[in-house]
Write a protein that holds these residues in place. Structure first.
Motif, PDB file in Angstrom:
ATOM      1  N   VAL A 277     -65.676 -26.591  71.289  1.00 28.91           N
ATOM      2  CA  VAL A 277     -64.518 -27.477  71.363  1.00 28.91           C
ATOM      3  C   VAL A 277     -63.387 -26.841  70.561  1.00 28.91           C
ATOM      4  O   VAL A 277     -63.606 -26.343  69.457  1.00 28.91           O
ATOM      5  CB  VAL A 277     -64.844 -28.880  70.797  1.00 28.91           C
ATOM      6  CG1 VAL A 277     -63.612 -29.773  70.821  1.00 28.91           C
ATOM      7  CG2 VAL A 277     -65.991 -29.530  71.561  1.00 28.91           C
ATOM      8  N   TRP A 278     -62.195 -26.850  71.142  1.00 25.70           N
ATOM      9  CA  TRP A 278     -61.008 -26.340  70.471  1.00 25.70           C
ATOM     10  C   TRP A 278     -60.058 -27.491  70.190  1.00 25.70           C
ATOM     11  O   TRP A 278     -59.842 -28.342  71.047  1.00 25.70           O
ATOM     12  CB  TRP A 278     -60.253 -25.333  71.337  1.00 25.70           C
ATOM     13  CG  TRP A 278     -60.983 -24.077  71.627  1.00 25.70           C
ATOM     14  CD1 TRP A 278     -60.883 -22.899  70.934  1.00 25.70           C
ATOM     15  CD2 TRP A 278     -61.919 -23.844  72.682  1.00 25.70           C
ATOM     16  NE1 TRP A 278     -61.698 -21.962  71.507  1.00 25.70           N
ATOM     17  CE2 TRP A 278     -62.349 -22.515  72.580  1.00 25.70           C
ATOM     18  CE3 TRP A 278     -62.432 -24.644  73.698  1.00 25.70           C
ATOM     19  CZ2 TRP A 278     -63.267 -21.964  73.467  1.00 25.70           C
ATOM     20  CZ3 TRP A 278     -63.352 -24.110  74.572  1.00 25.70           C
ATOM     21  CH2 TRP A 278     -63.759 -22.774  74.452  1.00 25.70           C
ATOM     22  N   HIS A 279     -59.460 -27.488  69.014  1.00 27.03           N
ATOM     23  CA  HIS A 279     -58.438 -28.466  68.663  1.00 27.03           C
ATOM     24  C   HIS A 279     -57.055 -27.838  68.827  1.00 27.03           C
ATOM     25  O   HIS A 279     -56.909 -26.628  68.718  1.00 27.03           O
ATOM     26  CB  HIS A 279     -58.628 -28.918  67.205  1.00 27.03           C
ATOM     27  CG  HIS A 279     -57.693 -30.002  66.815  1.00 27.03           C
ATOM     28  ND1 HIS A 279     -56.679 -29.792  65.917  1.00 27.03           N
ATOM     29  CD2 HIS A 279     -57.605 -31.285  67.217  1.00 27.03           C
ATOM     30  CE1 HIS A 279     -56.020 -30.929  65.764  1.00 27.03           C
ATOM     31  NE2 HIS A 279     -56.543 -31.841  66.541  1.00 27.03           N
ATOM     32  N   ASP A 280     -56.073 -28.640  69.095  1.00 28.83           N
ATOM     33  CA  ASP A 280     -54.665 -28.248  69.264  1.00 28.83           C
ATOM     34  C   ASP A 280     -54.390 -27.534  70.577  1.00 28.83           C
ATOM     35  O   ASP A 280     -53.443 -26.757  70.693  1.00 28.83           O
ATOM     36  CB  ASP A 280     -54.150 -27.412  68.084  1.00 28.83           C
ATOM     37  CG  ASP A 280     -53.934 -28.272  66.861  1.00 28.83           C
ATOM     38  OD1 ASP A 280     -53.607 -29.460  67.027  1.00 28.83           O
ATOM     39  OD2 ASP A 280     -54.105 -27.768  65.743  1.00 28.83           O
ATOM     40  N   TYR A 281     -55.174 -27.822  71.591  1.00 28.56           N
ATOM     41  CA  TYR A 281     -54.907 -27.305  72.933  1.00 28.56           C
ATOM     42  C   TYR A 281     -53.709 -28.061  73.520  1.00 28.56           C
ATOM     43  O   TYR A 281     -53.559 -29.253  73.321  1.00 28.56           O
ATOM     44  CB  TYR A 281     -56.133 -27.504  73.832  1.00 28.56           C
ATOM     45  CG  TYR A 281     -55.846 -27.196  75.268  1.00 28.56           C
ATOM     46  CD1 TYR A 281     -55.768 -25.888  75.708  1.00 28.56           C
ATOM     47  CD2 TYR A 281     -55.623 -28.216  76.183  1.00 28.56           C
ATOM     48  CE1 TYR A 281     -55.484 -25.589  77.025  1.00 28.56           C
ATOM     49  CE2 TYR A 281     -55.344 -27.933  77.505  1.00 28.56           C
ATOM     50  CZ  TYR A 281     -55.271 -26.627  77.919  1.00 28.56           C
ATOM     51  OH  TYR A 281     -54.990 -26.332  79.213  1.00 28.56           O
ATOM     52  N   GLY A 282     -52.868 -27.352  74.238  1.00 31.53           N
ATOM     53  CA  GLY A 282     -51.750 -27.985  74.943  1.00 31.53           C
ATOM     54  C   GLY A 282     -50.462 -28.039  74.144  1.00 31.53           C
ATOM     55  O   GLY A 282     -49.481 -28.596  74.611  1.00 31.53           O
ATOM     56  N   ARG A 283     -50.444 -27.465  72.982  1.00 29.03           N
ATOM     57  CA  ARG A 283     -49.244 -27.479  72.139  1.00 29.03           C
ATOM     58  C   ARG A 283     -48.541 -26.127  72.252  1.00 29.03           C
ATOM     59  O   ARG A 283     -48.516 -25.353  71.323  1.00 29.03           O
ATOM     60  CB  ARG A 283     -49.623 -27.805  70.703  1.00 29.03           C
ATOM     61  CG  ARG A 283     -50.230 -29.186  70.580  1.00 29.03           C
ATOM     62  CD  ARG A 283     -50.606 -29.526  69.163  1.00 29.03           C
ATOM     63  NE  ARG A 283     -49.376 -29.588  68.366  1.00 29.03           N
ATOM     64  CZ  ARG A 283     -49.364 -29.424  67.055  1.00 29.03           C
ATOM     65  NH1 ARG A 283     -50.474 -29.185  66.396  1.00 29.03           N
ATOM     66  NH2 ARG A 283     -48.228 -29.503  66.391  1.00 29.03           N
ATOM     67  N   TRP A 284     -47.953 -25.855  73.401  1.00 30.54           N
ATOM     68  CA  TRP A 284     -47.266 -24.593  73.662  1.00 30.54           C
ATOM     69  C   TRP A 284     -46.167 -24.367  72.637  1.00 30.54           C
ATOM     70  O   TRP A 284     -45.465 -25.279  72.259  1.00 30.54           O
ATOM     71  CB  TRP A 284     -46.662 -24.577  75.066  1.00 30.54           C
ATOM     72  CG  TRP A 284     -47.702 -24.484  76.114  1.00 30.54           C
ATOM     73  CD1 TRP A 284     -48.233 -25.516  76.834  1.00 30.54           C
ATOM     74  CD2 TRP A 284     -48.389 -23.317  76.550  1.00 30.54           C
ATOM     75  NE1 TRP A 284     -49.191 -25.060  77.684  1.00 30.54           N
ATOM     76  CE2 TRP A 284     -49.314 -23.721  77.535  1.00 30.54           C
ATOM     77  CE3 TRP A 284     -48.317 -21.975  76.197  1.00 30.54           C
ATOM     78  CZ2 TRP A 284     -50.146 -22.810  78.176  1.00 30.54           C
ATOM     79  CZ3 TRP A 284     -49.150 -21.083  76.854  1.00 30.54           C
ATOM     80  CH2 TRP A 284     -50.047 -21.498  77.825  1.00 30.54           C
ATOM     81  N   GLY A 285     -46.033 -23.138  72.205  1.00 27.20           N
ATOM     82  CA  GLY A 285     -44.990 -22.771  71.268  1.00 27.20           C
ATOM     83  C   GLY A 285     -45.371 -22.992  69.818  1.00 27.20           C
ATOM     84  O   GLY A 285     -44.743 -22.464  68.930  1.00 27.20           O
ATOM     85  N   VAL A 286     -46.405 -23.778  69.574  1.00 28.18           N
ATOM     86  CA  VAL A 286     -46.828 -24.074  68.209  1.00 28.18           C
ATOM     87  C   VAL A 286     -47.922 -23.118  67.770  1.00 28.18           C
ATOM     88  O   VAL A 286     -48.006 -22.738  66.620  1.00 28.18           O
ATOM     89  CB  VAL A 286     -47.325 -25.535  68.092  1.00 28.18           C
ATOM     90  CG1 VAL A 286     -47.861 -25.824  66.701  1.00 28.18           C
ATOM     91  CG2 VAL A 286     -46.209 -26.491  68.458  1.00 28.18           C
ATOM     92  N   ASN A 287     -48.765 -22.727  68.701  1.00 24.92           N
ATOM     93  CA  ASN A 287     -49.909 -21.892  68.333  1.00 24.92           C
ATOM     94  C   ASN A 287     -50.414 -21.092  69.530  1.00 24.92           C
ATOM     95  O   ASN A 287     -49.936 -21.255  70.641  1.00 24.92           O
ATOM     96  CB  ASN A 287     -51.021 -22.780  67.765  1.00 24.92           C
ATOM     97  CG  ASN A 287     -51.468 -23.836  68.751  1.00 24.92           C
ATOM     98  OD1 ASN A 287     -51.901 -23.512  69.846  1.00 24.92           O
ATOM     99  ND2 ASN A 287     -51.365 -25.100  68.394  1.00 24.92           N
TER     100      ASN A 287
END
Length: 95
Positions: A56-66
């Motif tokens: 499981v990955w956290h912070d998926y879908g936050r383009w430009g942030v990571n």
């Protein structure tokens, strides 16, 4: 299930994962969000998670942030095995 959970803290770029190969049921990736770290953490997680286990990955879908989304989209285009949890910032795969 508390006694079955082992949280490890530290820098995953220098951690020796070899003692955990094919020995983990669930690997949760959250920490450094650069592309290089997410890629390295993912490849280490794949070695550690036994067949039928999950990542499981956290912070998926936050383009430009990571780099989480960038790496997972590249990886998934080859493997086609990454799924997202709608309405959340989580992505997952079963090995």
């Amino acid at each position: 299930y508390e006694n079955k959970i082992n949280c490890l803290f530290g820098d995953s770029a220098i951690f020796d994962f070899s003692n955990f190969h094919d020995n983990i049921d669930l690997f949760f990736i959250d920490g450094a969000h650069s592309y290089e770290y997410v890629k390295s953490d993912t490849l280490n997680a794949i070695k550690c998670v036994r067949r039928g286990g999950g990542i499981v990955w956290h912070d998926y879908g936050r383009w430009g942030v990571n780099g989480v989304s960038k790496w997972l989209h590249e990886f998934s285009s080859k493997e086609n095995i990454i799924y997202s949890v709608p309405g959340s910032s989580l992505a997952w795969m079963i090995r």
